[in-house]
Scaffold this active site. Structure first.
Site, PDB file in Angstrom:
ATOM      1  CG  HIS A  31     -13.022 -11.757  -5.697  1.00  0.00           C
ATOM      2  ND1 HIS A  31     -12.734 -13.101  -5.789  1.00  0.00           N
ATOM      3  CD2 HIS A  31     -13.093 -11.493  -4.371  1.00  0.00           C
ATOM      4  CE1 HIS A  31     -12.620 -13.614  -4.573  1.00  0.00           C
ATOM      5  NE2 HIS A  31     -12.835 -12.660  -3.694  1.00  0.00           N
ATOM      6  CD  GLU A  46     -12.623 -14.195  -9.119  1.00  0.00           C
ATOM      7  OE1 GLU A  46     -12.005 -14.108  -8.071  1.00  0.00           O
ATOM      8  OE2 GLU A  46     -13.535 -15.013  -9.320  1.00  0.00           O
ATOM      9  CG  ASN A  97     -27.559  11.653 -34.373  1.00  0.00           C
ATOM     10  OD1 ASN A  97     -27.480  10.606 -34.993  1.00  0.00           O
ATOM     11  ND2 ASN A  97     -28.700  12.269 -34.168  1.00  0.00           N
TER      12      ASN A  97
END
Lengths: 125, 694
Positions: B55, B77, B424
């Site tokens: 918001h 929102e 990895n």
């Protein structure tokens, strides 16, 4: 000199509001970065107009409006709500609780100035 | 909107700084929510905090005319509002949409920060978000609220969200209380926080309503709406410490219950199980942003945001001061040689005083640049969660030494390499849950990330308990790719270093995660670019460990100035172990390499003039050797002369010289001489590689 309290937790937004207000006339701005700060400032400072955001972390704008309207000193002080799009229900509640006007972000500086002058007027410099 | 960008560069910078703070908070909150999903619960506070973040970002972006960011934040929102009002269930699918949206936001904001144009929000992503939002959902009735014993004004001051939380508590058959407290105006925020903290441990604080105290100028009252399974006596006792009183509120919901006890859980927040639903192929291409580097300040109230450019300027000024001090010292030397002893004593005293102050100043400025490694850890946490979910692996991340501090710029530069190492480890190291079970180990793999300071270096270790590196496979691949000759005999330690060679990768398919041209050689180079080193150790069947050694800071350092073949070079003191003088007859040649015996160990030698291919062999019997070391590697650098120690400021040479091994920058020596600063780690790597004849 007319004094305006601006309660808004976003620092960037707040500084824009302050700049707009100071540019529109002979007003002094008192800043609060949170609802709590506003609660601390209101008894001490005399202000003629209160502008508050609704969405704040500690107490929300509606609770601040409730407080303001229940106090002797500020019962009739003009009060504006700032909200964002889509939060109409909260704006309605704010108006029911006694706010006078509301502005939606992004704030139109001209409209803000117009409303300020309408409620507490002072001829601009 | 081009106009918005012209408003003022400063305003946009303010936007960026605040936007990145919001992003960091969103990242942390989403992390908590995501962890919560695994255990089957969703923390309403975190959800609400994420909602508020989206918001705020929407409002902020709207103010500056950044329509793309505003659009995306607005859609998020909506979704978050539906989530917190219980209209949409939170599950891993929705969680993934939120995570992807956060990543997209980060990329868009970073683009702006780098001066790029703002890009519009991605339509596919917006569609995914909106698909989660359903408009059907429980509509709460006002009559329930009206039957509560709360003043109408309090109900009117509840936002839609607070109303929802109140009704949720009622549905869960919790008792609803109203707690009245009165505090002094001077300390109410602390007092209130203490009271709500103790309440939160026993239930949910739904709303806090302030009202004017008996004396407006000195006191303030609060009415707190609180939901809990505890009974009235317990709650009253709890709040009595703060001189507050408690009373029942939901008398209308039937007989007031003393304990909510075995409550019928009406409609709990439903959590789907932890494994993601298979993803459709036309899913949104979330722009891959790599590691999210951000400019951050820890908390708004206690810190000052500083533009990193200003810190660099400060460091430059300190550097110049250091040079001035060196000049003064030099003049002192000259005067001493010329015999001006009385004035000299005063001058030297002043110079000493200056040196002390400079050291303090330098230390102070360096401390400003230092940031705890914990900030990097937060980002890595998110990555581990995301990748392990994608790969269907279960991984625990254990973090140590988050307080260890590192120069901000160095930290930014190793964020990407660190991320690749971790990817990895999850991709190749940690096995799938079944494989782990079959080999008799715990289903959940562990990655241990720890940092600590070691002398003037910071060490970051990434350790996994996976399958380890298969050295035979590595050697085979290297031979296949022509990187080593077929009959080369390598020790295990040398074999494991093969993974750092360019062009090496044992993956047969280029996975999106660790393939695409980012091999360990790039990781090693990136780390070397900040004068760091990376080492790997591995035990098959037990796991692997990558150790990154970094200098604490790259700014002002003490250096040993040496000369060879008439050229001067600087060696950072932190890498110098000792300097010795030997006789040329002490030098032995073993397998075409020169070494000496230093106490009990054999020390390989490197003749600096040959390393840099300079002319001018030294023909004296006595030879100076500077013994240097990084991590646990040692090397003796043969030089012609030792010139002394000096404080220098390392400046980078720029992109043209990036690939030059063995040089980490240049420095001003003060009398208008500029010399090269040697990168000890790089030299050691080159020397032990055997790639150059030394």
């Amino acid at each position: 000199m007319r004094r305006i309290l601006v309660t808004e937790d976003s620092a960037t937004m707040r500084s824009l509001l302050v700049a707009t207000i100071e540019a529109s006339g002979d007003y002094e701005v008192v800043e609060a970065a949170s609802g709590f700060e506003a609660l601390r400032l209101l008894p001490r400072e005399r202000v003629d107009l209160i502008i508050t955001d609704i969405n704040m972390p500690d107490i929300n704008g509606l609770e601040l409006i409730n407080y303001v309207r229940k106090s002797e000193t500020y019962r009739n002080t003009p009060l504006f709500i700032i909200s964002t799009e889509g939060r109409e229900k909260d704006v309605e509640k704010g108006l029911t609780l006694g706010a006078n006007e509301y502005l939606v972000k992004p704030i139109d500086p001209a409209r803000l100035q117009e409303l300020i002058r309408k409620y507490i007027g002072t001829a601009p410099n | 909107m081009a106009e918005a960008n012209d408003i003022s560069g400063k305003a946009v910078k303010d936007f960026l700084a605040e936007a990145e703070e919001i992003l960091d908070q969103l990242c942390a909150d989403l992390g908590i929510m995501s962890d919560g999903i695994d255990t089957g619960e969703c923390d309403p506070d975190s959800l609400n905090s994420v909602f508020r973040g989206a918001h705020s970002l929407k409002g902020l972006a709207g103010m500056f005319g950044f329509a793309g960011i505003q659009d995306l934040a607005h859609n998020m929102e909506n979704l978050l509002d539906s989530l917190r009002l219980g209209k949409v269930d939170l599950g891993s699918h929705v969680m993934n949409v939120l995570m992807d949206s956060l990543e997209a936001l980060g990329t868009m904001i970073r683009n702006l920060g780098e001066g790029g144009a703002e890009e519009p929000a991605l339509q596919p992503l917006l569609k995914r978000i909106n698909d989660c939002v359903t408009n059907s959902g429980g509509l709460e009735s006002d009559s329930v609220l009206a039957s509560l014993d709360i003043p109408a004004s309090m109900i009117n001051a509840l936002t839609e969200y607070e109303e929802h939380r109140l009704l949720e508590n009622i549905k869960k058959s919790r008792n609803i209380f109203s707690v009245l407290a009165s505090f002094s105006l001077a300390t109410f925020d602390q007092d209130l926080a203490e009271l709500t903290d103790s309440l939160k441990k026993n239930g949910e604080v739904i709303s806090t309503l302030p009202s004017v105290g008996s004396n407006m100028e000195s006191s303030i009252d609060f009415e707190i709406l609180f939901g809990s399974a505890k009974g009235l006596e317990e709650v009253a006792a709890l709040v009595a410490e703060a001189n507050a009183t408690a009373r029942w509120v939901n008398a209308g919901a039937g007989t007031p219950r003393k304990t909510a006890g075995e409550a019928v859980a009406a409609k709990p927040l439903v959590i789907e199980d932890a494994f993601p639903v298979p993803v459709e192929t036309d899913e949104a291409q979330v722009p891959s942003g790599g590691a999210e580097t951000g400019i951050t300040a820890k908390s708004m109230s206690r810190t000052v945001r500083v533009d990193i450019g200003k810190l660099d300027d400060l460091m430059n000024i300190v550097g110049e001061l250091v040079l001035s001090h060196s000049t003064i010292s030099d003049i002192g030397e000259k005067m001493r040689k010329a015999g001006y002893s009385t004035m000299l004593a005063e001058l030297l005293k002043a110079a000493k005083g200056l040196e002390r102050k400079l050291n303090e100043l330098q230390k102070g400025v360096m401390e400003i640049r230092m940031i705890p490694v914990g900030q990097l850890y937060e980002k890595m946490g998110r990555i581990v969660r995301k990748i392990s979910k994608e790969q269907g692996k279960k991984v625990d991340l254990r973090l140590f030494g988050a307080d260890t501090e590192l120069d901000k710029l160095i930290m930014e530069d190793i964020a990407d390499p660190l991320m690749h190492i971790i990817r990895n480890a999850i991709d190749h190291g940690i096995e799938s849950p079944e494989e782990r079970r079959n080999s008799g180990r715990s289903e959940r793999g562990a990655i241990r990330l720890s940092s600590y300071q070691k002398g003037n270096h910071v060490v970051i270790e990434v350790e996994d308990d996976g399958r380890g590196i298969d050295l035979d496979k590595v050697k085979r691949k290297a031979i296949e790719k022509g990187l080593i000759p077929p009959n080369d005999t390598l020790t295990d330690r040398e074999a494991v270093e093969l993974i750092f060679l360019p062009g090496f990768s044992t993956s047969d398919k280029v996975s999106e995660i660790s393939g695409r041209g980012v091999g360990m050689d790039v990781v090693k180079n990136n780390i070397a670019a900040v004068s760091g080193m990376v080492d790997v150790e591995s035990v098959p069947g037990q796991g692997s460990r990558m150790t990154i050694t970094l200098p604490i800071t790259l700014a002002i350092i003490k250096a040993l100035i040496i000369s060879t073949a008439g050229r001067y070079y600087a060696l950072p003191i932190t890498s110098v172990l000792e300097s010795i003088m030997i006789e040329s007859t002490d030098i032995l040649t073993v397998e075409r390499k020169e070494v000496i015996q230093l106490r009990e160990n054999t020390l390989p030698l490197l003749r600096l003039n040959r390393f840099f291919q300079l002319n001018g062999e030294q023909e004296s019997e006595n030879v100076f050797v500077v013994v240097v070391g990084v991590a646990d590697k040692r090397l003796g650098i043969v030089v012609h002369e030792l010139m002394g120690q000096q404080d220098i400021v390392i400046k980078t040479l720029g992109p043209v010289f990036e690939g030059v091994r063995g040089v980490s920058g240049a420095a001003d020596l003060g009398d208008q001489r500029t010399i090269l600063v040697l990168d000890v780690g790089g030299i050691i790597s080159e020397a032990t590689k055997g790639g150059c004849q030394v």
